[in-house]
Scaffold this motif. Structure first.
Motif, PDB file in Angstrom:
ATOM      1  N   GLY A  24       0.842  -1.196   0.000  1.00 13.73           N
ATOM      2  CA  GLY A  24       0.000   0.000   0.000  1.00 13.73           C
ATOM      3  C   GLY A  24       0.870   1.236   0.000  1.00 13.73           C
ATOM      4  O   GLY A  24       1.788   1.353  -0.803  1.00 13.73           O
ATOM      5  N   TYR A  25       0.624   2.147   0.933  1.00 13.28           N
ATOM      6  CA  TYR A  25       1.435   3.356   1.005  1.00 13.28           C
ATOM      7  C   TYR A  25       1.625   3.784   2.444  1.00 13.28           C
ATOM      8  O   TYR A  25       0.907   3.348   3.354  1.00 13.28           O
ATOM      9  N   PHE A  26       2.590   4.673   2.639  1.00 20.56           N
ATOM     10  CA  PHE A  26       2.838   5.326   3.921  1.00 20.56           C
ATOM     11  C   PHE A  26       3.102   6.784   3.631  1.00 20.56           C
ATOM     12  O   PHE A  26       3.776   7.128   2.657  1.00 20.56           O
ATOM     13  N   LEU A  27       2.556   7.658   4.482  1.00 21.64           N
ATOM     14  CA  LEU A  27       2.872   9.080   4.394  1.00 21.64           C
ATOM     15  C   LEU A  27       2.834   9.684   5.777  1.00 21.64           C
ATOM     16  O   LEU A  27       2.158   9.182   6.670  1.00 21.64           O
ATOM     17  N   GLU A  28       3.593  10.744   5.920  1.00 19.43           N
ATOM     18  CA  GLU A  28       3.561  11.518   7.152  1.00 19.43           C
ATOM     19  C   GLU A  28       2.582  12.652   6.897  1.00 19.43           C
ATOM     20  O   GLU A  28       2.881  13.559   6.120  1.00 19.43           O
TER      21      GLU A  28
END
Length: 181
Positions: A24-28
Motif C-alpha cells: 500500500g502506502y505510507f505518508l507523514e
C-alpha cells in the motif's frame, strides 16, 4: 513535502511525500518541524474533527471569530472534495477573494487555512471522509459564516446547484457584505 503558497497569503497547499509499495502506502500527514520550516508558520493543533458526507453535500462557508478564530489543516482521507477558502482579513489585499483546491485520497493534498478565513467544501465523489486539524477549540458563540452562493464571491462549486445538499443553518448564512466579521 511540497508546500505551495496560494494567491492568498498564508494559505498553503501541502503535498506530502508518499511511499508506495506492494503493501500500500505510507505518508507523514503532519510534522510540526517540517511544516514550520516550509511555511514559516508556527501552529499548535489542539482539536481534530472529521466528517463523513455523500456526493453533493456542501458544508460552509464557516469561520470562528475573535479569540476563537481557528487555523485549520484539512484533507480528504477518502473520496474527493472541492475545498474553498475565502480571505476575510479586511486589511488584506486579497480580502473577499477565494481559492479552490481539489483534495482527494488519490492526490493526498492538504490545505492549510490560516485564521481569518472562511472555509467550506463540497463532496465530488460518492462519499468523502474529511479531516480537520484545528489550532483552537470550537466555540459556538464565536461561529460565523458566509452564504455559499454569494454573488460577489462567484464560487464555482463544480456541481449543479440542484444537486447540492445543504443544512438549513448554512442556507441562512449572510453574504460577505452582511457578515459580522
Amino acid at each position: 513535502m511540497i508546500v505551495t503558497e496560494t494567491k492568498l497569503k498564508g494559505c498553503f497547499i501541502i503535498e506530502p511525500k508518499v511511499f508506495n509499495d506492494s503493501r500500500g502506502y505510507f505518508l507523514e500527514s503532519f510534522n510540526q518541524n517540517t511544516f514550520e520550516k516550509k511555511t514559516g508558520v508556527s501552529v499548535n493543533f489542539v482539536q481534530d474533527n472529521e466528517s463523513l458526507s455523500t456526493k453533493g453535500v456542501l458544508r460552509g462557508l464557516h469561520y470562528q471569530k475573535g479569540d476563537f478564530a481557528q487555523a485549520k489543516l484539512v484533507r480528504a482521507v477518502k473520496g474527493m472534495v472541492l475545498d474553498i477558502v475565502v480571505d476575510l482579513r479586511t486589511d488584506s489585499p486579497t480580502y473577499g477573494e477565494h481559492v479552490s483546491v481539489e483534495l482527494s485520497e488519490e492526490n493526498k493534498k492538504q490545505l492549510f487555512v490560516p485564521r481569518g478565513f472562511a472555509h467550506g467544501f463540497i463532496v465530488l465523489s460518492e462519499t468523502a471522509l474529511f479531516s480537520y486539524k484545528c489550532d483552537n477549540f470550537y466555540n459556538k458563540a464565536s461561529e460565523g459564516g458566509i452564504i455559499y452562493n454569494d454573488k460577489n464571491l462567484n464560487i464555482d462549486w463544480k456541481l449543479n446547484a440542484d444537486d447540492f445538499i445543504i443544512s438549513e443553518k448554512d442556507l441562512q448564512l449572510p453574504t460577505l457584505q452582511m457578515a459580522k466579521l
